[in-house]
Design an enzyme around this catalytic site. Structure first.
Site, PDB file in Angstrom:
ATOM      1  N   HIS A 186       0.843  -1.204   0.000  1.00  0.00           N
ATOM      2  CA  HIS A 186       0.000   0.000   0.000  1.00  0.00           C
ATOM      3  C   HIS A 186       0.881   1.259   0.000  1.00  0.00           C
ATOM      4  CE1 HIS A 186      -3.266   2.657   0.959  1.00  0.00           C
ATOM      5  NE2 HIS A 186      -4.101   1.710   1.350  1.00  0.00           N
ATOM      6  N   GLU A 201      -0.358   1.395  -5.484  1.00  0.00           N
ATOM      7  CA  GLU A 201      -0.156   0.140  -4.771  1.00  0.00           C
ATOM      8  C   GLU A 201      -0.052  -1.047  -5.724  1.00  0.00           C
ATOM      9  OE1 GLU A 201      -3.368  -0.182  -1.900  1.00  0.00           O
ATOM     10  OE2 GLU A 201      -3.707   1.980  -2.090  1.00  0.00           O
TER      11      GLU A 201
END
Length: 273
Positions: free
Chosen positions: A143, A248
């Site tokens: 992330h 991400e």
């Protein structure tokens, strides 16, 4: 919290927290910080760190019965090795199943996170081994929060023609632009999953081009909370959305089906040009 400092001979460096197996910082040789880390992030056991590179596993977002983004980002990882080579620095961290994880997800697994910094590049590799007696499935993501100087003058290149799911509008579409402009009026609340990402993406702003590639991860998530959602996040300042863009590496559209004894590997590589 315990953290590791990686410094390659050429001066490139990264900081990694054992809490969550979380990369907090990356500064390429001769360059400034590339990651956004919220000044309001809670460095507390059991809490996720806001910014850097959280590890989402074994569930992405709220696409399943587990806590949002799974449990890997809130648990303590162990250091396997840390070393400085002739032209790089490398750390390997590990997370294994235990009583706490099996209460949520009844599978035997071992995660290994490898972080390598050298020159103008950072390589992050996530490996998952099925250590149980039967197959399991999972979704996952790195992330990555990228620091942004001027969101209105920032673009993300390489998305043209890709199919995506808009998690805000709850619909699928195809990206028609060669540039995604997160700072454009009306595109400030951004949460999209791009499928089948098999190409280089480039984050571009004045004086900076950051190339992003991935292997093993089939999808890419692009996220910025915008002003309204950001204001509701207790661990973000009100203007934090203007200072970051998440790009991400993810596997979401088709969950990984991992047979007993097998290993899956995904990687995200960042290079400042």
């Amino acid at each position: 919290m315990s953290r590791l400092e990686l410094t390659s001979p050429d001066g490139a460096c990264a900081s990694v927290s054992l809490h969550g197996g979380h990369i907090l910082s990356w500064r390429p040789a001769g360059a400034e910080e590339q990651f956004y880390l919220s000044p309001r992030s809670e460095f507390t056991p059991g809490k996720a760190i806001r910014g850097g590179v959280p590890v989402c596993f074994p569930q992405f977002a709220e696409r399943g019965p587990l806590p949002k983004h799974g449990f890997a980002r809130t648990l303590a990882w162990e250091l396997v090795s840390q070393e400085q080579g002739a032209d790089d620095a490398l750390a390997v961290l590990r997370l294994r199943d235990g009583e706490q994880t099996r209460r949520l997800w009844p599978h035997g697994f071992e995660l290994e996170l490898s972080v390598r910094v050298a020159g103008r590049s950072l390589d992050v590799e996530l490996a998952c081994e099925n250590r149980g007696g039967e197959a399991f499935s999972f979704t996952a993501a790195l992330h990555t929060y990228l620091r942004i100087a001027d969101l209105d003058a920032t673009s993300l290149e390489g998305l043209n023609g890709l199919r995506y799911f808009d998690s805000i509008l709850q619909r699928e579409a195809t990206e028609r632009m060669s540039l995604l402009l997160p700072g454009e009026k009306g595109v400030l609340d951004l949460d999209r999953i791009y499928f089948g990402v098999d190409r280089e993406l480039v984050l571009a702003e004045e004086g900076r081009r950051l190339a992003i590639t991935q292997q093993g991860f089939e999808d890419a998530v692009v996220w910025n909370p915008g002003p309204e959602r950001c204001a509701k996040l207790a661990d973000m300042p009100a203007d934090g959305w203007r200072q970051m863009l998440c790009v991400e590496a993810a596997v979401v559209g088709h969950p990984v089906e991992l047979p007993a004894g097998e290993t899956w590997v995904g990687r995200q590589s960042l290079t400042l040009r």
